[in-house]
Write a protein that holds these residues in place. Structure first.
Motif, PDB file in Angstrom:
ATOM      1  N   ALA A 232       0.846  -1.193   0.000  1.00  0.00           N
ATOM      2  CA  ALA A 232       0.000   0.000   0.000  1.00  0.00           C
ATOM      3  C   ALA A 232       0.875   1.233   0.000  1.00  0.00           C
ATOM      4  O   ALA A 232       1.996   1.225   0.511  1.00  0.00           O
ATOM      5  CB  ALA A 232      -0.932   0.008   1.215  1.00  0.00           C
ATOM      6  N   LYS A 240      -4.853   6.429   0.661  1.00  0.00           N
ATOM      7  CA  LYS A 240      -4.063   5.198   0.590  1.00  0.00           C
ATOM      8  C   LYS A 240      -4.557   4.320  -0.552  1.00  0.00           C
ATOM      9  O   LYS A 240      -5.746   4.136  -0.757  1.00  0.00           O
ATOM     10  CB  LYS A 240      -4.155   4.445   1.918  1.00  0.00           C
ATOM     11  CG  LYS A 240      -3.287   3.183   1.950  1.00  0.00           C
ATOM     12  CD  LYS A 240      -3.344   2.506   3.301  1.00  0.00           C
ATOM     13  CE  LYS A 240      -2.533   3.287   4.326  1.00  0.00           C
ATOM     14  NZ  LYS A 240      -2.418   2.512   5.594  1.00  0.00           N
ATOM     15  N   TYR A 242      -4.069   0.548  -2.491  1.00  0.00           N
ATOM     16  CA  TYR A 242      -3.607  -0.825  -2.334  1.00  0.00           C
ATOM     17  C   TYR A 242      -3.396  -1.438  -3.715  1.00  0.00           C
ATOM     18  O   TYR A 242      -4.231  -1.274  -4.608  1.00  0.00           O
ATOM     19  CB  TYR A 242      -4.630  -1.641  -1.539  1.00  0.00           C
ATOM     20  CG  TYR A 242      -4.885  -1.088  -0.154  1.00  0.00           C
ATOM     21  CD1 TYR A 242      -4.182  -1.561   0.947  1.00  0.00           C
ATOM     22  CD2 TYR A 242      -5.822  -0.077   0.040  1.00  0.00           C
ATOM     23  CE1 TYR A 242      -4.416  -1.048   2.217  1.00  0.00           C
ATOM     24  CE2 TYR A 242      -6.065   0.441   1.313  1.00  0.00           C
ATOM     25  CZ  TYR A 242      -5.356  -0.047   2.390  1.00  0.00           C
ATOM     26  OH  TYR A 242      -5.577   0.470   3.642  1.00  0.00           O
ATOM     27  N   PRO A 308      -8.557  -2.236   1.454  1.00  0.00           N
ATOM     28  CA  PRO A 308      -7.747  -3.448   1.611  1.00  0.00           C
ATOM     29  C   PRO A 308      -8.493  -4.730   1.254  1.00  0.00           C
ATOM     30  O   PRO A 308      -7.930  -5.810   1.358  1.00  0.00           O
ATOM     31  CB  PRO A 308      -7.375  -3.425   3.096  1.00  0.00           C
ATOM     32  CG  PRO A 308      -8.482  -2.688   3.753  1.00  0.00           C
ATOM     33  CD  PRO A 308      -8.900  -1.633   2.759  1.00  0.00           C
ATOM     34  N   ASP A 340      -3.679  -4.990   7.555  1.00  0.00           N
ATOM     35  CA  ASP A 340      -3.803  -3.610   7.098  1.00  0.00           C
ATOM     36  C   ASP A 340      -3.187  -2.629   8.084  1.00  0.00           C
ATOM     37  O   ASP A 340      -2.644  -1.604   7.702  1.00  0.00           O
ATOM     38  CB  ASP A 340      -5.272  -3.284   6.877  1.00  0.00           C
ATOM     39  CG  ASP A 340      -5.478  -1.876   6.343  1.00  0.00           C
ATOM     40  OD1 ASP A 340      -6.450  -1.224   6.720  1.00  0.00           O
ATOM     41  OD2 ASP A 340      -4.640  -1.442   5.521  1.00  0.00           O
TER      42      ASP A 340
END
Length: 343
Positions: A232, A240, A242, A308, A340
């Protein structure tokens, strides 16, 4: 096994020399005219599925016909989606749109997989388009970039034909000297350097994760999907993100000849609970032909999520020589990262 691979006596491996090589593309088949054969090794005994090959093992790929060397291995859980014949008869797109799995239509077992270096000298004869693997690399303190490791591949245990060689550099890959030393008194003769373990930790963090392989067969076309969580990243301007790499292998288990003309991907993001659709006329810029002579095609690609958790699945539209279309399902892959909080 192709006759031009095993020649010159039992157990000796030979390869076509590339001098005066002519290539002709006709009806999806490639024909090569080469000047001769060159011996490159001696066959070793294959191992059962429960005994993995060691790093440094030289091999010939059974399906794609190239030379390679094992970097590392992992044991994957393989989920096979079984066909629903009744739904296949009523709708060519049955179950393609749904991201909800049906546990009654799934079987699970385990198989050994490998990351390997390939020999670029075999590119003219190579039966797949696997040229590079992806990984994340820190670009600065706040962002990362997707990079590639060229001449690498993901290999199933059953595709490995092990062999030995007396050449000090048996694989003409630029990373061979960085990761291996030659030791004629060792079996396998290619000894692993500490740099290989450092590279695995830096570029392939998923090597220590529990990766899952997904398979589904439609109309004698088997699609195998292997997702890998790369990591990530977060920048000052974006949230963020991923990133997953996924490897796709498409294999013709029948006698028909089919060509991929279109692909459709559906991406489900858990955070938004929405399904995004992506369509395209080609697969990584190619329209591969799957025939009884050239059964397999393999490639890798990248997908990003703002969550995630998610799912990725879809279908390929293939065309027979008479123009009829066949819809081939791509099994639903789970995209997830297990920790995560520590990313």
């Amino acid at each position: 096994m192709a006759k031009d691979i095993f020649r010159g006596g039992f157990g000796r491996l030979c390869w076509r020399m590339t001098a005066n090589l002519n290539t002709e593309l006709q009806h999806g088949k490639r024909f090569y005219a080469a000047s001769g054969l060159q011996e490159f090794g001696k066959c070793e005994e294959t191992r059962s599925a429960d005994i993995p090959y060691d790093p440094g093992q030289l091999f010939l790929h059974k399906s794609f016909l190239y030379r390679g060397i094992v970097l590392f291995s992992w044991n994957s859980s393989v989920i096979t989606h079984t066909s629903d014949k009744q739904k296949d008869k009523t709708s060519k797109n049955a179950n393609v749109k749904s991201h909800i799995p049906d546990s009654k239509r799934m079987k699970r077992n385990f198989q050994q997989y490998y990351m390997a270096l390939t020999d670029p000298r075999d590119s003219p004869y190579k039966r797949n388009q696997m040229e590079a693997m992806h990984y994340l690399k820190e670009r600065d303190d706040i962002s990362t970039a997707v990079c590639t490791a060229s001449n690498t591949d993901i290999v199933n245990h059953h595709d490995i034909i092990p062999y030995s060689s007396t050449e000090e550099i048996p694989i003409a890959n630029e990373l061979f000297k960085a990761y291996f030393d030659y030791d004629k008194n060792k079996v396998p003769a290619c000894r692993v350097k500490p740099e290989l373990n450092n590279a695995i930790q830096m570029h392939f963090p998923w090597a220590d994760m529990d990766n899952v392989v997904y398979k589904e067969t439609t109309k004698n076309i088997q699609v195998t999907c292997i997702p890998f969580f790369l990591g990530a990243s977060k920048s000052e301007k974006t949230s963020k993100k991923y990133t997953w790499m996924y490897c796709i292998r498409i294999e013709n288990l029948g006698l028909d000849t089919l060509q991929i003309r279109q692909r459709e991907w559906l991406l489900f993001c858990n955070s938004t609970a929405k399904i995004n659709t992506e369509r395209g006329p080609t697969v990584e810029g190619q329209e591969p032909v799957l025939s009884p002579e050239r059964k397999c095609y393999q490639y890798v690609s990248i997908v990003h999520l703002n969550s995630p958790r998610g799912s990725l699945w879809g279908s390929y539209t293939m065309v027979r020589p008479d123009g009829t279309e066949v819809i081939i399902r791509i099994p639903r892959m789970e995209l997830r990262c297990d920790d995560d909080n520590n990313l």
